[in-house]
Enzyme design. Structure first.
Site, PDB file in Angstrom:
ATOM      1  N   HIS A 132      -2.366   6.660   8.889  1.00  0.00           N
ATOM      2  CA  HIS A 132      -1.108   5.149   8.892  1.00  0.00           C
ATOM      3  C   HIS A 132       0.357   5.116   8.778  1.00  0.00           C
ATOM      4  O   HIS A 132       1.260   5.187   9.262  1.00  0.00           O
ATOM      5  CB  HIS A 132      -1.212   3.711   7.977  1.00  0.00           C
ATOM      6  CG  HIS A 132      -0.598   2.866   8.628  1.00  0.00           C
ATOM      7  ND1 HIS A 132      -0.767   1.644   9.941  1.00  0.00           N
ATOM      8  CD2 HIS A 132       0.497   2.355   8.200  1.00  0.00           C
ATOM      9  CE1 HIS A 132       0.180   0.941   9.248  1.00  0.00           C
ATOM     10  NE2 HIS A 132       0.465   0.825   8.572  1.00  0.00           N
ATOM     11  N   GLU A 133       1.058   5.795   7.609  1.00  0.00           N
ATOM     12  CA  GLU A 133       2.495   6.099   7.371  1.00  0.00           C
ATOM     13  C   GLU A 133       2.841   7.135   8.216  1.00  0.00           C
ATOM     14  O   GLU A 133       3.691   7.570   8.409  1.00  0.00           O
ATOM     15  CB  GLU A 133       2.417   6.237   5.494  1.00  0.00           C
ATOM     16  CG  GLU A 133       2.506   5.426   4.551  1.00  0.00           C
ATOM     17  CD  GLU A 133       2.224   4.340   5.922  1.00  0.00           C
ATOM     18  OE1 GLU A 133       3.620   3.696   5.920  1.00  0.00           O
ATOM     19  OE2 GLU A 133       1.855   2.823   4.907  1.00  0.00           O
ATOM     20  N   GLU A 161       3.570  -2.215  13.248  1.00  0.00           N
ATOM     21  CA  GLU A 161       2.238  -2.256  12.436  1.00  0.00           C
ATOM     22  C   GLU A 161       1.025  -2.569  13.367  1.00  0.00           C
ATOM     23  O   GLU A 161      -0.070  -1.480  12.978  1.00  0.00           O
ATOM     24  CB  GLU A 161       2.456  -3.328  11.345  1.00  0.00           C
ATOM     25  CG  GLU A 161       3.600  -3.539  10.306  1.00  0.00           C
ATOM     26  CD  GLU A 161       3.639  -2.391   9.688  1.00  0.00           C
ATOM     27  OE1 GLU A 161       2.784  -1.249  10.350  1.00  0.00           O
ATOM     28  OE2 GLU A 161       4.651  -1.693   8.981  1.00  0.00           O
ATOM     29  N   HIS A 183       3.346   6.348  11.630  1.00  0.00           N
ATOM     30  CA  HIS A 183       4.669   5.979  12.091  1.00  0.00           C
ATOM     31  C   HIS A 183       5.715   6.241  12.480  1.00  0.00           C
ATOM     32  O   HIS A 183       7.037   6.117  12.414  1.00  0.00           O
ATOM     33  CB  HIS A 183       4.880   4.839  10.075  1.00  0.00           C
ATOM     34  CG  HIS A 183       4.697   3.410  10.374  1.00  0.00           C
ATOM     35  ND1 HIS A 183       4.469   2.236  11.120  1.00  0.00           N
ATOM     36  CD2 HIS A 183       3.530   2.538   9.259  1.00  0.00           C
ATOM     37  CE1 HIS A 183       4.631   0.923  10.883  1.00  0.00           C
ATOM     38  NE2 HIS A 183       3.765   1.286   9.831  1.00  0.00           N
ATOM     39  N   GLY A 242       0.736  -1.628  -0.310  1.00  0.00           N
ATOM     40  CA  GLY A 242      -0.371  -0.262  -0.039  1.00  0.00           C
ATOM     41  C   GLY A 242       0.960   1.325  -0.253  1.00  0.00           C
ATOM     42  O   GLY A 242       0.340   2.119  -0.541  1.00  0.00           O
TER      43      GLY A 242
HETATM   44  N1  TRP Z   1       5.851  -0.333   6.155  1.00  0.00           N
HETATM   45  C1  TRP Z   1       4.632  -0.504   5.455  1.00  0.00           C
HETATM   46  C2  TRP Z   1       3.071  -0.447   5.927  1.00  0.00           C
HETATM   47  O1  TRP Z   1       3.376  -0.856   7.283  1.00  0.00           O
HETATM   48  C3  TRP Z   1       4.681  -1.625   4.515  1.00  0.00           C
HETATM   49  C4  TRP Z   1       5.559  -2.196   3.088  1.00  0.00           C
HETATM   50  C5  TRP Z   1       5.254  -1.210   2.250  1.00  0.00           C
HETATM   51  C6  TRP Z   1       6.175  -2.937   3.019  1.00  0.00           C
HETATM   52  N2  TRP Z   1       6.307  -1.735   1.549  1.00  0.00           N
HETATM   53  C7  TRP Z   1       6.585  -2.935   1.323  1.00  0.00           C
HETATM   54  C8  TRP Z   1       6.646  -4.597   3.747  1.00  0.00           C
HETATM   55  C9  TRP Z   1       7.598  -3.305   0.944  1.00  0.00           C
HETATM   56  C10 TRP Z   1       7.521  -5.128   2.669  1.00  0.00           C
HETATM   57  C11 TRP Z   1       7.628  -5.130   1.696  1.00  0.00           C
HETATM   58  O2  TRP Z   1       2.818   0.410   5.925  1.00  0.00           O
HETATM   59 ZN    ZN Z   2       3.069  -0.069   8.455  1.00  0.00          ZN
END
Ligand code: TRP
Ligand code: ZN
Length: 892
Positions: free
Chosen positions: A305-306, A328, A309, A269
């Site tokens: 969400h992002e 997460e 983080h 995403g």
């Molecule tokens: N950390 C990202 C999220 O939760 C997840 C993510 C994005 C991801 N691209 C990725 C995980 C590629 C593994 C590989 O929003």
């Molecule tokens: Zn995330």
């Protein structure tokens, strides 16, 4: 692509890094065919890490890199000064302070994995989580190595006018030969998985935004030229996210600049890279013409969400990848609360909660009951990319939510404050988070740890007894948890069970437990395998409302009568359990009808159920959004999850029958509600309007499930006249799903005509073309042959993840009738597609591979075909670790 036997990594084997990195200086000479990366690391011996008596070594990871040179404290190293073993490069070294300079070359234009540095539509992007940074340069690529980064980007100015990386822009300027440069500095220590760069021809929507402490931050949303008419909602969502994090958690944006970049080729995403979030276009681009209500909601949730983080993930990060849910689960919980707060009303909150319960039942419970079942904090993995799962994300969010339920909102907030006070700029574990909650709340949460260590969905069996003479009501709760791969016996969980009792009039009864007045909803703490709670002063035989607001991610079993369920469905003051009562009424019937369908018996639906649905449909005192949820039947996947032997065709026939019967028997009410739920005027993605459209379009779907000429005419008119994509695509869906109807003249022609016009109108909009493919892939009339035909469409490609998923993954995952064709053709197609995709993009292939997870649950005739397809994939000589782990576990 690997051919060797994949290695399993164990959580118990964690050791601290032998060297820490204080500073990283990176120089990029960007060229799609040959990018040169100069990497200068300032390392410090980590005396906290023992070497077990062995000689100390610097451990670096690198993949698909051409190594040009290494210098250690200025001295060039020769081949005998280090060892390369697979992805691991080891340099014997014991010095306290080390400067390591490494020069490598990589080839972004042939990188189809979309991990590391890659090219999409001519532009450069990176994706480093989880282990992509090692595809850019040699580095101790593990999240407990946190460093500050200085990044110099150089590239052709005409082709790549925009040069972005994490943190603050320090300097930019021109170079000879039409090239230019930009120097970026990120003041915060971060793990390598949060590194990012973008070198591209893009445009942006930007503004400065006032922060709580008086600073002003520059916010930017970067997209390809031509998409500036679709960035507004992402920008609004970003501003709301910043404000909400300040107000609800007192967490501020710590940078002067925050950028979002949208890219069309992306595996997931979005990604929370420090100050430079990179997004799948699906979660950025939106306007009413091309995006649906669900798309708008998805953008708000993922932008949130992002952004969230930045504190839960970036400032405080994970010690190792087994702790993934630390960031997460917590960040999903935060984005869920954000979305709920943005709606504001209690009813709106409940609708978001119901959505969350649906996701758990649709995807997480099946995962927990299948061959890939794993704890929220896994004990081992082969490929970490396979563990970005609904268990780590959504069940992890439920685990966080249970702290809040147990500690109360204020107690939970104190726990969060303590967590940040203790661990800012550290890489920590799920145990550290639990300790902060326990210490802030003054509570013993040791048993709660089992939510992290034990896989499988707990089952809570309830029994009740009313003693009229003593006016006591006993609720006995017995918990158990099924065995999962590698975990046979399970110990009792610490489960918050929110309970209310309804009187015969449907009103909440006051609750008294051990003489304590508990209001009308009590949070019981189930900690034993078998525990009873005795309510006093209960004046009448009550109906129990158990697990209110879905207070724990468990399966609740209780022998409700239809009368009790109808009472709850009409009156429960807890909207989630009110909805739940309707789901139980429906599920009982769907399971029975599926049996009837399998046995070739005639199908029949009782008045009790239809009347309950009618009442719900016409109850204008309830929000349309809630009514839509309450009227939506459990999905075919959820029904399948309740059956010992799954018969996809029988399930489909049963569900279709109920839909059609409701459509026919409630025709006039559905039609009236359709008219009453219009949203005249300009499109707006607010909760109220979204709810009205959802209810209206569910009415349309029911009417077209038992189509007559009038229903099809209604759908056609909506398709022609709709002023937004939500109504457009809903009408298209109604027509496509009615394409095989014999009750309507030219049903197929209407569907085909709408599909053709839809494509013609939107062929320039990639995300809408995805919808067009997905719509056809999920229609029960679409078989393998039709999917293969669609794959020859000029707009189809396996190389773009969104497009591959829209057709191939949708067919395999969301079209049970087509996929489970009795001749096994769906499975053969699956095997072929997994193999083809694996050669391009293991992460996308591996997700598709999981469509076969629950193959042992199907009837023997289907199982035989499924096993053959799985073996066909597993038997390949070259296969990624990603796919090998998934098919290996399925067959184990
Ligand atoms: N950390 C990202 C999220 O939760 C997840 C993510 C994005 C991801 N691209 C990725 C995980 C590629 C593994 C590989 O929003
Ligand atoms: Zn995330």
């Amino acid at each position: 692509m690997r051919t060797d036997t994949p290695q399993t990594i164990y959580r118990k084997d964690y050791t601290a890094p032998s060297y820490l990195v204080d500073a990283v200086e990176l120089g990029f000479d960007l060229d799609p065919a040959r990018t040169v990366v100069a990497n200068r690391l300032t390392l410090r011996r980590n005396d906290a890490a023992g070497t077990g008596g062995a000689r100390r070594e610097i451990e670096l990871y690198g993949e698909e890199l051409q190594l040009v040179a290494i210098r250690l404290n200025g001295k060039a190293l020769g081949a005998r000064d280090y060892a390369i073993d697979g992805a691991l490069l080891r340099i014997p070294c014991d010095a306290q302070d080390v400067v390591l300079e490494i020069e490598t070359i990589c080839v972004p234009e042939t990188n189809t994995t979309l991990s590391g540095l890659y090219v999409s539509n001519g532009n450069f992007y990176t994706q480093c989580e989880a282990e992509g940074f090692r595809r850019i340069t040699y580095f101790p690529d593990r999240p407990d190595v946190m460093a500050t980064y200085t990044v110099m980007l150089r590239a052709d100015k005409r082709q790549f006018p925009v040069l972005l990386s994490n943190g603050n822009l320090i300097e930019e300027g021109d170079l000879p030969d039409g090239r230019h440069y930009a120097l970026w500095e990120d003041p915060f220590k971060k793990p390598s998985y949060l590194f990012a760069l973008v070198a591209a021809s893009l445009v942006c929507q930007e503004e400065t935004f006032p922060l709580q402490d008086g600073r002003r931050a520059l916010l930017q949303v970067w997209v390809e030229e031509g998409n500036l008419d679709k960035t507004d909602y992402a920008m609004q969502s970003l501003k709301r996210s910043i404000r909400w994090d300040e107000e609800r958690w007192n967490l501020e944006l710590d940078l002067d600049r925050f950028m979002i970049v949208a890219v069309g080729d992306f595996n997931m995403g979005a990604m929370e890279n420090k100050g430079l979030n990179i997004f799948n276009t699906k979660y950025v681009l939106a306007n009413p013409r091309v995006a649906t209500d669900v798309d708008f909601q998805g953008i708000e949730a993922v932008v949130g969400h992002e952004y969230f983080h930045n504190w839960t993930g970036n400032r405080v990060t994970c010690r190792d990848w087994f702790q993934l849910s630390l960031k997460e689960g917590l960040t999903v919980f935060r984005d869920q609360e954000f979305s709920a707060d943005m709606i504001g009303t209690a009813s709106g909150r409940a609708v978001t909660r119901i959505d969350q319960v649906r996701t758990l039942r649709q995807a997480q419970f099946p995962e927990d009951a299948g061959p890939m079942a794993h704890p929220v904090r896994p004990d081992s993995f082969v490929e970490i990319n396979n563990f970005y799962t609904v268990t780590v994300y959504e069940k992890g969010a439920e685990v966080v939510r249970m702290y809040q339920t147990l500690l109360g909102r204020d107690g939970f907030r104190k726990g969060m404050d303590l967590y940040f006070a203790r661990h800012d700029e550290q890489a920590v574990t799920c145990d550290d988070f639990r300790a902060a909650m326990a210490d802030a709340g003054g509570r013993d949460l040791s048993q709660f740890e089992r939510w992290y260590s034990q896989a499988g969905t707990p089952v809570v069996q309830a029994e009740t007894h009313y003693d009229a003479e003593r006016q006591t009501y006993t609720l006995r709760l017995v918990q158990s948890c099924p065995a999962t791969p590698g975990q046979a016996g399970k110990l009792p969980f610490h489960i918050p069970v929110a309970v209310g009792l309804l009187g015969a009039d449907g009103r909440d009864l006051p609750l008294t437990l051990d003489g304590v007045d508990l209001g009308t909803t009590a949070v019981l703490e189930l900690v034993e395998a078998d525990q009873s709670f005795v309510f006093g002063g209960v004046r009448e035989q009550p109906t129990p409302s158990i697990l209110r607001d879905f207070s724990a991610p468990v399966i609740l079993k209780y022998g409700y009568s239809d009368a009790e369920l109808v009472l709850l469905f009409s009156h429960d003051s807890d909207p989630v359990n009110r909805w739940e009562a309707g789901q139980r009424l429906a599920m009982g019937r769907l399971l029975k009808l599926a049996e009837d369908a399998a046995a070739g018996r005639s199908l029949d639906l009782d008045d009790v159920f239809v009347d309950a649905m009618r009442k719900m449909l016409v109850d204008a005192s309830l929000d349309p959004a809630f009514r839509e949820q309450a009227l939506l039947l459990p999905s075919e996947t959820m029904i399948a999850d309740q059956m010992d032997v799954v018969d996809p065709m029988a399930i489909h026939m049963a569900r279709q029958f109920v839909r059609a019967d409701i459509g026919a028997r409630l025709r006039s009410e559905l039609r009236a509600q359709y008219d009453a739920s219009q949203t005249p005027g300009e499109y707006s993605p607010d909760a109220e309007s979204i709810g009205r459209r959802a209810l209206k379009n569910l009415c349309l779907a029911y009417l077209c499930a038992a189509p007559d000429e009038a229903a099809i005419a209604l759908a056609r008119r909506q398709f022609d006249e709709a002023g937004n994509m939500t109504d457009r695509v809903a009408a298209l869906g109604a027509l496509v799903h009615a394409r095989a109807s014999s009750a309507v003249a030219d049903a197929a022609a209407h569907a085909d005509d709408a599909l053709r016009r839809f494509y013609d109108e939107f062929q320039g909009e990639a995300l809408v073309v995805d919808k067009w493919f997905a719509m056809q892939a999920s229609a029960p009339t679409t078989d393998v042959a039709a999917v293969r035909a669609l794959m020859t469409h000029p707009a189809f490609t396996l190389r773009n993840p969104n497009r591959a998923r829209s057709l191939v993954s949708t067919f395999c995952g969301a079209n049970p009738v087509g996929f489970h064709a009795p001749d096994g053709s769906g499975y053969a197609f699956w095997a072929e597609s997994v193999i083809a995709l694996d050669a391009l993009n293991p992460q996308v292939a591996s997700r598709l591979a999981r469509a076969m997870d629950r193959w042992r649950r199907y009837a023997p005739a289907l199982q035989k075909h499924m096993k053959k397809a799985l073996q066909q994939v597993a038997g390949r000589a070259t296969l990624s670790n990603d796919v090998r782990e998934v098919v290996g576990k399925a067959l184990a």
